[in-house]
Enzyme design. Structure first.
Site, PDB file in Angstrom:
ATOM      1  N   THR A  88      -8.098   7.168 -16.852  1.00 22.70           N
ATOM      2  CA  THR A  88      -8.892   7.641 -17.988  1.00 22.70           C
ATOM      3  C   THR A  88      -8.426   6.896 -19.238  1.00 22.70           C
ATOM      4  OG1 THR A  88      -7.333   9.392 -18.487  1.00 22.70           O
ATOM      5  CG2 THR A  88      -9.132   9.948 -16.993  1.00 22.70           C
ATOM      6  N   GLU A 234     -13.359  10.656 -13.854  1.00 23.80           N
ATOM      7  CA  GLU A 234     -13.122  11.603 -12.755  1.00 23.80           C
ATOM      8  C   GLU A 234     -14.332  11.731 -11.846  1.00 23.80           C
ATOM      9  OE1 GLU A 234     -12.516  11.933 -15.913  1.00 23.80           O
ATOM     10  OE2 GLU A 234     -10.707  13.091 -16.335  1.00 23.80           O
ATOM     11  N   LYS A 344     -13.197  24.368 -35.864  1.00 20.00           N
ATOM     12  CA  LYS A 344     -13.323  25.816 -36.040  1.00 20.00           C
ATOM     13  C   LYS A 344     -13.030  26.162 -37.488  1.00 20.00           C
ATOM     14  CE  LYS A 344     -12.976  29.929 -33.438  1.00 20.00           C
ATOM     15  NZ  LYS A 344     -12.426  30.685 -32.347  1.00 20.00           N
ATOM     16  N   TRP A 349     -17.781  27.785 -35.088  1.00 21.92           N
ATOM     17  CA  TRP A 349     -17.678  26.418 -34.586  1.00 21.92           C
ATOM     18  C   TRP A 349     -18.591  25.457 -35.331  1.00 21.92           C
ATOM     19  CZ3 TRP A 349     -13.626  25.673 -31.758  1.00 21.92           C
ATOM     20  CH2 TRP A 349     -13.158  26.686 -30.919  1.00 21.92           C
TER      21      TRP A 349
HETATM   22  P1  AMP Z   1     -14.119   8.429 -19.751  1.00 17.83           P
HETATM   23  O1  AMP Z   1     -13.629   9.013 -18.492  1.00 17.83           O
HETATM   24  O2  AMP Z   1     -13.077   7.656 -20.499  1.00 17.83           O
HETATM   25  O3  AMP Z   1     -15.371   7.659 -19.571  1.00 17.83           O
HETATM   26  O4  AMP Z   1     -14.504   9.640 -20.732  1.00 17.83           O
HETATM   27  C1  AMP Z   1     -15.412  10.646 -20.319  1.00 17.83           C
HETATM   28  C2  AMP Z   1     -15.828  11.446 -21.526  1.00 17.83           C
HETATM   29  O5  AMP Z   1     -16.623  10.645 -22.399  1.00 17.83           O
HETATM   30  C3  AMP Z   1     -16.699  12.632 -21.203  1.00 17.83           C
HETATM   31  O6  AMP Z   1     -15.950  13.749 -20.782  1.00 17.83           O
HETATM   32  C4  AMP Z   1     -17.416  12.859 -22.516  1.00 17.83           C
HETATM   33  O7  AMP Z   1     -16.619  13.602 -23.417  1.00 17.83           O
HETATM   34  C5  AMP Z   1     -17.579  11.454 -23.053  1.00 17.83           C
HETATM   35  N1  AMP Z   1     -18.933  10.968 -22.744  1.00 17.83           N
HETATM   36  C6  AMP Z   1     -19.336  10.181 -21.735  1.00 17.83           C
HETATM   37  N2  AMP Z   1     -20.661   9.934 -21.794  1.00 17.83           N
HETATM   38  C7  AMP Z   1     -21.122  10.587 -22.873  1.00 17.83           C
HETATM   39  C8  AMP Z   1     -22.407  10.754 -23.485  1.00 17.83           C
HETATM   40  N3  AMP Z   1     -23.490  10.169 -23.001  1.00 17.83           N
HETATM   41  N4  AMP Z   1     -22.476  11.529 -24.589  1.00 17.83           N
HETATM   42  C9  AMP Z   1     -21.383  12.121 -25.110  1.00 17.83           C
HETATM   43  N5  AMP Z   1     -20.156  12.008 -24.597  1.00 17.83           N
HETATM   44  C10 AMP Z   1     -20.017  11.258 -23.491  1.00 17.83           C
END
Ligand code: AMP
Length: 444
Positions: A88, A234, A344, A349
């Protein structure tokens, strides 16, 4: 990646063999002393030349292939065997490792390829502007090969001019990247109207929310569809895709934008639910906010070697994503925020994503990032960092942003005038997302 992250990942995964592009030798030479598990480095060089390097047991890639046994029979792995790992991007804490199996990658690849997934076809020319270390370039690395599409790789550190040039020269039909990239490309195309991007049909956007103005502008001015999707490392990463359903196609532009802005409906095989902090499921009414949980054949069951973080995975296969969302009666999920990014204030929120979108809807704004700062009276208050579209100008002013937000948000939600700051660029993570950790750090 920073030296620290690279070192952390190599040690955590206990890498034995590292394949490195010769442009990155300098960084690996610095890091190698702290990575005792690595036995050998294999250097990939465009000229097939072995550069001078103190890397342990260094071999040149082509020479290594030449030295192989031509009669070697590769073993056929079990479908459940581990095939690959990604980490990640670690906007909070250390990166977390996820192992993909042969089977999960295969199924995910089909999910990416189908019509209502990304919909890759053999006739597509695909430009993934997303690094392969980021969830295998969102699965495009595999799906483009399975479909037989032409794959255009942009190389290290391309800017919007390189992207536009590649799109024109290679007749790209579909490209994938985070919103920041498509924002930069949009500005470039406006300033360089002679660029021909008419071959481009779809820009796939994920990683962060696609702003409404961006979806509208690309459609109106270039006839390009922004395909908004959501996923996570994930989840291999495809989770949801936003496409209007058949009965929506005659809706007016604004109503369709409401749909396209959402993160979308689950890919086949992926289940989604919205739940409260006691894991009780909440209604799909488009209003009730809760944490998103997901389950499916390409959703991980645990983090690699990280029992503490693996508490996010339940025994019956659900993964609590940490994203705060609504799901509407049609089944479209919309992200309100990350749990840790919600603000918050006075017990209520504020969605940082909503506020960023509202600010970025202005033509004179390139980017906006909203974070919380601690406040004695209200617990937290929103702080907006704004990048002006015309660098060097003094428009918009903090008052313009304030008035703009006051028209759309409750009075108590709007940042104080002194909490609206202008910056040159929003700091980004290794995968191009807004790095809120850095901005929060500047506030303390
Ligand atoms: P990663 O595993 O680094 O790609 O991060 C995943 C996270 O990116 C997700 O849990 C979201 O919080 C954010 N994310 C991915 N796609 C989107 C999207 N289209 N809109 C908003 N947040 C996103």
């Amino acid at each position: 990646l920073s030296d620290e992250q690279l070192q952390f990942i190599i040690n955590h995964a206990e890498d034995k063999l590292v394949f490195v592009d010769s442009s990155l030798l300098g960084q690996l030479e610095t890091v190698q002393e702290s990575c005792p598990t690595v036995e050998r480095f294999v250097v990939i060089d465009e000229q097939n030349q072995m550069p001078e390097t103190p890397l342990r047991g260094a071999l040149e890639y082509e020479a290594l292939l030449q030295s192989g046994d031509p009669d070697f029979n590769p073993p056929e792995p079990h479908e459940q065997a581990a095939a690959a790992m990604c980490y990640t991007s670690g906007t909070t804490g250390d990166p977390k490792g996820v192992v993909y199996s042969q089977r999960s990658i295969y199924l995910h690849t089909l999910g990416v390829m189908i019509g209502d997934g990304i919909g890759l076809r053999q006739r597509d020319t695909v430009l993934p502007f997303v690094p392969m270390f980021h969830a295998n370039a969102w699965g495009v690395a595999h799906a483009a090969l399975m479909a037989g599409s032409k794959l255009v790789l942009p190389g290290p550190g391309p800017g919007p001019a390189d992207l536009a040039m590649l799109m024109e020269k290679e007749q790209v039909t579909l490209a994938a990247g985070v919103p920041t990239i498509w924002n930069m490309l949009y500005q470039y195309l406006k300033q360089n109207p002679q660029t021909d991007v008419s071959s481009v049909e779809t820009l796939v956007v994920g990683g962060s929310a696609a702003p409404r103005a961006m979806i509208r502008n690309y459609a109106r001015e270039f006839g390009i569809t922004i395909l908004h999707l959501w996923g996570m490392t994930e989840m291999s990463p495809l989770g949801t895709v936003s496409r209007p359903k058949a009965h929506m196609l005659d809706w007016d532009e604004e109503r369709l934008l409401d749909v396209r802005m959402k993160q979308g409906m689950p890919a086949p095989g992926v289940e989604i639910r919205v739940q409260d902090d006691k894991d009780q499921t909440l209604p799909w009414d488009g209003e009730t906010i809760g944490e998103l949980a997901v389950r499916g054949p390409w959703v991980a069951r645990a983090y690699y070697n990280n029992p503490a973080a693996s508490k996010a995975f339940t025994a019956d296969g659900w993964f609590k994503t940490g994203d705060v969302v609504t799901i509407d009666p049609e089944g479209y999920m919309q992200i309100a925020d990350r749990t840790k990014d919600l603000i918050k204030s006075g017990g209520e929120w504020i969605s940082s994503v909503d506020m960023e979108n509202a600010i970025m809807a202005r033509d004179d704004v390139l980017e906006a990032c909203v974070v919380a700062r601690p406040d004695d009276k209200w617990d937290e208050r929103p702080v907006a960092f704004v990048v002006r579209a015309a660098g060097g100008s003094d428009s918009p002013t903090p008052q313009d942003i304030f008035d703009h937000l006051a028209g759309q948000f409750a009075k108590w939600q709007v940042p104080y005038l002194e909490d609206i700051h202008f910056i040159e660029a929003v700091p980004k993570t290794s995968v191009g997302k807004f790095d809120k950790k850095v901005l929060r750090g500047q506030l303390s």
